[in-house]
Motif scaffolding. Structure first.
Motif, PDB file in Angstrom:
ATOM      1  N   GLU A 154       0.832  -1.204   0.000  1.00 44.19           N
ATOM      2  CA  GLU A 154       0.000   0.000   0.000  1.00 44.19           C
ATOM      3  C   GLU A 154       0.872   1.263   0.000  1.00 44.19           C
ATOM      4  OE1 GLU A 154      -3.243   0.278  -0.260  1.00 44.19           O
ATOM      5  OE2 GLU A 154      -3.711  -1.867  -0.209  1.00 44.19           O
ATOM      6  N   GLY A 155       1.948   1.221  -0.768  1.00 46.64           N
ATOM      7  CA  GLY A 155       2.836   2.368  -0.862  1.00 46.64           C
ATOM      8  C   GLY A 155       3.810   2.516   0.280  1.00 46.64           C
ATOM      9  N   ARG A 156       3.720   1.646   1.272  1.00 42.44           N
ATOM     10  CA  ARG A 156       4.641   1.704   2.413  1.00 42.44           C
ATOM     11  C   ARG A 156       5.802   0.736   2.184  1.00 42.44           C
ATOM     12  NH1 ARG A 156      -0.575   1.282   5.611  1.00 42.44           N
ATOM     13  NH2 ARG A 156      -0.938   3.345   6.524  1.00 42.44           N
ATOM     14  N   SER A 157       7.006   1.174   2.481  1.00 38.85           N
ATOM     15  CA  SER A 157       8.154   0.286   2.405  1.00 38.85           C
ATOM     16  C   SER A 157       8.260  -0.525   3.688  1.00 38.85           C
ATOM     17  CB  SER A 157       9.435   1.093   2.180  1.00 38.85           C
ATOM     18  OG  SER A 157       9.682   1.954   3.281  1.00 38.85           O
ATOM     19  N   LEU A 158       8.866  -1.695   3.582  1.00 35.46           N
ATOM     20  CA  LEU A 158       9.084  -2.573   4.724  1.00 35.46           C
ATOM     21  C   LEU A 158      10.510  -2.407   5.211  1.00 35.46           C
ATOM     22  CD1 LEU A 158       7.390  -5.774   3.277  1.00 35.46           C
ATOM     23  CD2 LEU A 158       6.380  -4.110   4.839  1.00 35.46           C
ATOM     24  N   ARG A 159      10.658  -2.266   6.512  1.00 42.61           N
ATOM     25  CA  ARG A 159      11.991  -2.046   7.081  1.00 42.61           C
ATOM     26  C   ARG A 159      12.210  -2.976   8.264  1.00 42.61           C
ATOM     27  NH1 ARG A 159      13.569   3.393  10.332  1.00 42.61           N
ATOM     28  NH2 ARG A 159      15.633   2.793  11.056  1.00 42.61           N
ATOM     29  N   LEU A 160      13.392  -3.587   8.315  1.00 44.30           N
ATOM     30  CA  LEU A 160      13.747  -4.493   9.413  1.00 44.30           C
ATOM     31  C   LEU A 160      14.822  -3.842  10.274  1.00 44.30           C
ATOM     32  CD1 LEU A 160      13.451  -7.314  10.716  1.00 44.30           C
ATOM     33  CD2 LEU A 160      15.319  -8.080   9.212  1.00 44.30           C
TER      34      LEU A 160
END
Length: 533
Positions: free
Chosen positions: A207-213
């Motif tokens: 949904e346009g959000r990046s995933l960050r760990l």
């Protein structure tokens, strides 16, 4: 093309107007609100303003006073809304991390200086034309403008009430050993998750959000696990946990997550502490459990290798990880109608390679033991094999997947092919040397994002677990929160990632896979498929 560009400009301007209104509202209400009431809004703004500042900083043609104006205003917002030094430091660090992310995005080519300059100019324009004071610039904008944006804004511009979720990002945390004898397990698990996250982000994110760990090191020591969990949850404000490594550490980490109703997903352990019946609502596993792995090993030894029960011993870590594996062997004996009361257990201490007592116990059996089911990490397992191979050249060694397959093979090949050849490892993912869809996709992604890294069973597990979660995140939609995500997970049925087995969750089942694959090391240090039944 003009219509598309025009639409994107409206979206961008809507986001920036919301930022301006929110900043002003925070100033306007700071005097009357209880200290700390607006911390979540400030955190959300850090995720919006920080990347704009960071990408502008990476552009040499953008005048520094322009950037400093925005930074000063945001620091003033932090000061006005944080009630103590700890909160102020935490918000400043969060803002700095988002600034760094923005700088990295430009360096990596995910944005450009033209876009960065335009975003900065739009933000300046949103704040300008009234007064240098944000209080005057926004006037009496109600605080609800900061906490409940109107539905007319794009879905990806909506503020989320969930921690770790901004308009641009979903942050996950991972506690694992990145130091000490088991550090390769943590490194590989993180590598696999990062590979999946990078792949998803390049495809537009969720949904346009990046995933960050975000990761924290506990050295595979439970005494350090709570502090690592706190760091991620309280300081880094993560949405949930993914890929935590270890059983003794999970015994500490799971209660911490449950108390906070935080997602605890895809841990690298097959222990029963994560497999309660009925399952804990916030705990989900991708992999088969140790009981299933050791059951497969025992059945293989008895039914295919024709061993007697008294000829099988267990070499196990002296903690809850070893206990879980030993319990699995006992259960397998009972399921076959065998007496489990006299199974020999050979112990060693966690985070050591002190296996001498175990070796001496084995030698005292005077050759009656023909196979050892090993519930260990790679260095201890390799040391045990090194010290027993010459005395017992026909010994069958089997390991559970947590051992770290590649690291084990590497350790044994350093000793010589005769130490490695024939050593068995049960796996919870397909063979990395195979050609299944899942493995090929993993190898291509690993080569793209981490060139030079060799395919590995642990990183493959991290990659698969992360992809299961990514699929659920996508089905949850823009209005993301933990409870919605869990409802989606519990309705995940027949998910096909190309593994050769479908993955399923339900309200009564929080373990996606029960599949066990057999592998054995050959004289070249490579894993070959092994039929277990």
């Amino acid at each position: 093309m003009r219509d598309i560009g025009y639409g994107l400009t409206i979206v961008q301007n809507s986001r920036l107007r919301w930022i301006a209104v929110a900043l002003g509202a925070l100033f306007t209400t700071a005097a009357g609100a209880a200290p700390g009431d607006n911390l979540n809004v400030v955190r959300d703004l850090a995720g919006r303003v920080g990347p704009i500042v960071g990408s502008a900083l990476a552009c040499p043609d953008v005048a520094r006073p322009r950037i400093q104006f925005i930074v000063d205003k945001f620091q003033a917002v932090i000061k006005a809304n944080a009630s103590n030094e700890t909160d102020r430091d935490g918000l400043s660090q969060l803002f700095d991390r988002n600034v760094a992310d923005g700088r990295n995005a430009l360096t990596a080519g995910r944005t450009n200086c033209r876009t960065a300059e335009r975003q900065l100019a739009d933000l300046e324009q949103s704040l300008a034309g009234k007064s240098a004071s944000l209080i005057d610039a926004i006037g009496t904008a109600p605080v609800t403008a900061a906490t409940a944006p109107t539905a007319s804004l794009p879905r990806t511009a909506l503020a989320s009430t969930a921690r770790g979720v901004t308009a641009n990002e979903i942050r996950f945390g991972m506690v694992a050993p990145f130091s000490g004898p088991a550090k390769e397990l943590g490194r590989q698990m993180k590598l696999g998750i990062d590979t999946a996250f990078n792949q998803a982000n390049d495809a537009g994110g969720v949904e346009g959000r990046s995933l960050r760990l975000v990761s924290a090191d506990d050295g595979y020591e439970p005494t350090r696990t709570v502090d690592a969990m706190k760091q991620l949850y309280e300081k880094d404000q993560i949405f949930g946990f993914i890929g935590n490594v270890g059983t003794p550490t999970a015994a500490v980490a799971v209660p911490y997550a449950l108390e906070r109703r935080a997602l605890f997903f895809g841990a690298f352990t097959g222990a029963n502490v994560l497999r309660n019946d009925p399952p804990d609502r916030y705990v989900f596993n991708y992999r088969a459990g140790y009981a299933e792995e050791t059951d497969a090993a025992v059945r293989y030894l008895i039914k295919l290798r024709r061993l007697q029960p008294r000829q099988i011993a267990v070499f196990a870590q002296q903690d809850s990880y070893g206990d879980a594996g030993f319990t699995g062997v006992s259960k397998a004996f009972r399921s076959l109608g065998l007496n489990d009361s006299s199974i020999l257990r050979l112990n060693y201490k966690r985070n050591t390679v002190d296996v001498d007592d175990a070796v001496n116990q084995l030698k005292a059996q005077k050759g009656t033991i023909k196979a050892v089911v090993m519930v260990a990490t790679y260095r201890a397992a390799a040391k045990f094999i090194e010290k027993t191979r010459d005395a017992f050249p026909a010994m069958i060694y089997t390991n559970v997947s947590f051992v770290g397959s590649t690291a084990l093979a590497d350790e044994l090949m350093l000793l010589g092919p005769r130490f490695a050849n024939g050593v068995i490892v049960t796996q919870v993912v397909p063979a990395v040397g195979g050609y299944s869809s899942a493995v090929l996709e993993y190898k291509n992604a690993l080569a793209k994002y981490f060139p030079g890294e060799a395919p590995d069973y642990v990183s493959l597990e991290g990659y698969i677990a992360a992809n299961v979660l990514i699929q659920a995140l996508k089905r949850t939609g823009a209005q993301l929160d933990t409870e919605r995500l869990i409802d989606v997970l519990e309705n995940t049925h027949n998910l096909d990632l190309g593994l050769g087995t479908s993955l399923n969750f339900s309200r009564a089942e929080h373990q996606a896979s029960h599949k066990i694959w057999g592998t054995a090391i050959d004289e070249n240090g490579r894993y070959k498929s092994l039929e277990l039944e």
